[in-house]
Design a protein around this motif. Structure first.
Motif, PDB file in Angstrom:
ATOM      1  N   LEU A   1      86.175 -17.956  92.517  1.00 38.37           N
ATOM      2  CA  LEU A   1      84.749 -17.673  92.382  1.00 38.37           C
ATOM      3  C   LEU A   1      84.508 -16.782  91.166  1.00 38.37           C
ATOM      4  N   ALA A   2      85.338 -15.776  90.990  1.00 40.88           N
ATOM      5  CA  ALA A   2      85.186 -14.865  89.857  1.00 40.88           C
ATOM      6  C   ALA A   2      85.253 -15.627  88.536  1.00 40.88           C
ATOM      7  N   GLU A   3      86.201 -16.533  88.432  1.00 36.65           N
ATOM      8  CA  GLU A   3      86.345 -17.310  87.200  1.00 36.65           C
ATOM      9  C   GLU A   3      85.099 -18.159  86.949  1.00 36.65           C
ATOM     10  N   ARG A   4      84.607 -18.815  87.979  1.00 35.48           N
ATOM     11  CA  ARG A   4      83.431 -19.679  87.830  1.00 35.48           C
ATOM     12  C   ARG A   4      82.161 -18.874  87.516  1.00 35.48           C
ATOM     13  N   ALA A   5      82.114 -17.636  88.002  1.00 34.02           N
ATOM     14  CA  ALA A   5      80.930 -16.791  87.805  1.00 34.02           C
ATOM     15  C   ALA A   5      81.057 -15.870  86.592  1.00 34.02           C
ATOM     16  N   SER A   6      82.162 -15.959  85.890  1.00 30.86           N
ATOM     17  CA  SER A   6      82.441 -15.073  84.747  1.00 30.86           C
ATOM     18  C   SER A   6      82.385 -13.602  85.156  1.00 30.86           C
ATOM     19  N   LEU A   7      82.977 -13.317  86.306  1.00 41.15           N
ATOM     20  CA  LEU A   7      83.086 -11.947  86.820  1.00 41.15           C
ATOM     21  C   LEU A   7      84.560 -11.631  87.022  1.00 41.15           C
ATOM     22  N   SER A   8      84.860 -10.372  87.248  1.00 43.21           N
ATOM     23  CA  SER A   8      86.239 -10.010  87.570  1.00 43.21           C
ATOM     24  C   SER A   8      86.481 -10.263  89.057  1.00 43.21           C
ATOM     25  N   THR A   9      87.739 -10.446  89.398  1.00 41.69           N
ATOM     26  CA  THR A   9      88.097 -10.613  90.805  1.00 41.69           C
ATOM     27  C   THR A   9      87.716  -9.362  91.587  1.00 41.69           C
ATOM     28  N   VAL A  10      87.900  -8.213  90.981  1.00 39.98           N
ATOM     29  CA  VAL A  10      87.521  -6.949  91.625  1.00 39.98           C
ATOM     30  C   VAL A  10      86.016  -6.932  91.870  1.00 39.98           C
ATOM     31  N   GLY A  11      85.248  -7.431  90.911  1.00 41.79           N
ATOM     32  CA  GLY A  11      83.800  -7.476  91.065  1.00 41.79           C
ATOM     33  C   GLY A  11      83.370  -8.303  92.258  1.00 41.79           C
ATOM     34  N   VAL A  12      83.998  -9.460  92.441  1.00 39.85           N
ATOM     35  CA  VAL A  12      83.683 -10.308  93.598  1.00 39.85           C
ATOM     36  C   VAL A  12      84.086  -9.589  94.883  1.00 39.85           C
ATOM     37  N   ALA A  13      85.245  -8.967  94.900  1.00 38.23           N
ATOM     38  CA  ALA A  13      85.705  -8.250  96.093  1.00 38.23           C
ATOM     39  C   ALA A  13      84.761  -7.101  96.443  1.00 38.23           C
TER      40      ALA A  13
END
Length: 76
Positions: free
Chosen positions: A20-32
């Motif tokens: 999801l982070a990759e698809r949303a151009s966010l960091s994995t930490v940001g999604v978490a």
């Protein structure tokens, strides 16, 4: 609501937080952090997540539907 909706939609798609982070151009930490309800979500982040999930941003603000159960291994 946002955290539960993001998580439910992500799990429905069988995506990891990293995907999801990759698809949303966010960091994995940001999604978490969003899923963990540890921050207020900016409008920009809401739009990015909605776009990645293929839903209208308003969908993420609605009352959460039941979160699908995940299979967890009991093996150690």
């Amino acid at each position: 609501r946002i955290a539960a909706n993001v998580r439910a939609l992500r799990l429905q798609r069988k995506w990891t937080q990293e995907q999801l982070a990759e698809r949303a151009s966010l960091s994995t930490v940001g999604v978490a952090v969003v899923e963990g309800r540890r921050t207020n979500v900016t409008i920009a982040t809401l739009v990015q997540l909605a776009g990645a999930l293929g839903v209208d941003p308003a969908r993420l603000l609605r009352r959460a539907a039941a979160v699908p159960a995940t299979k967890r291994s009991t093996k150690r």
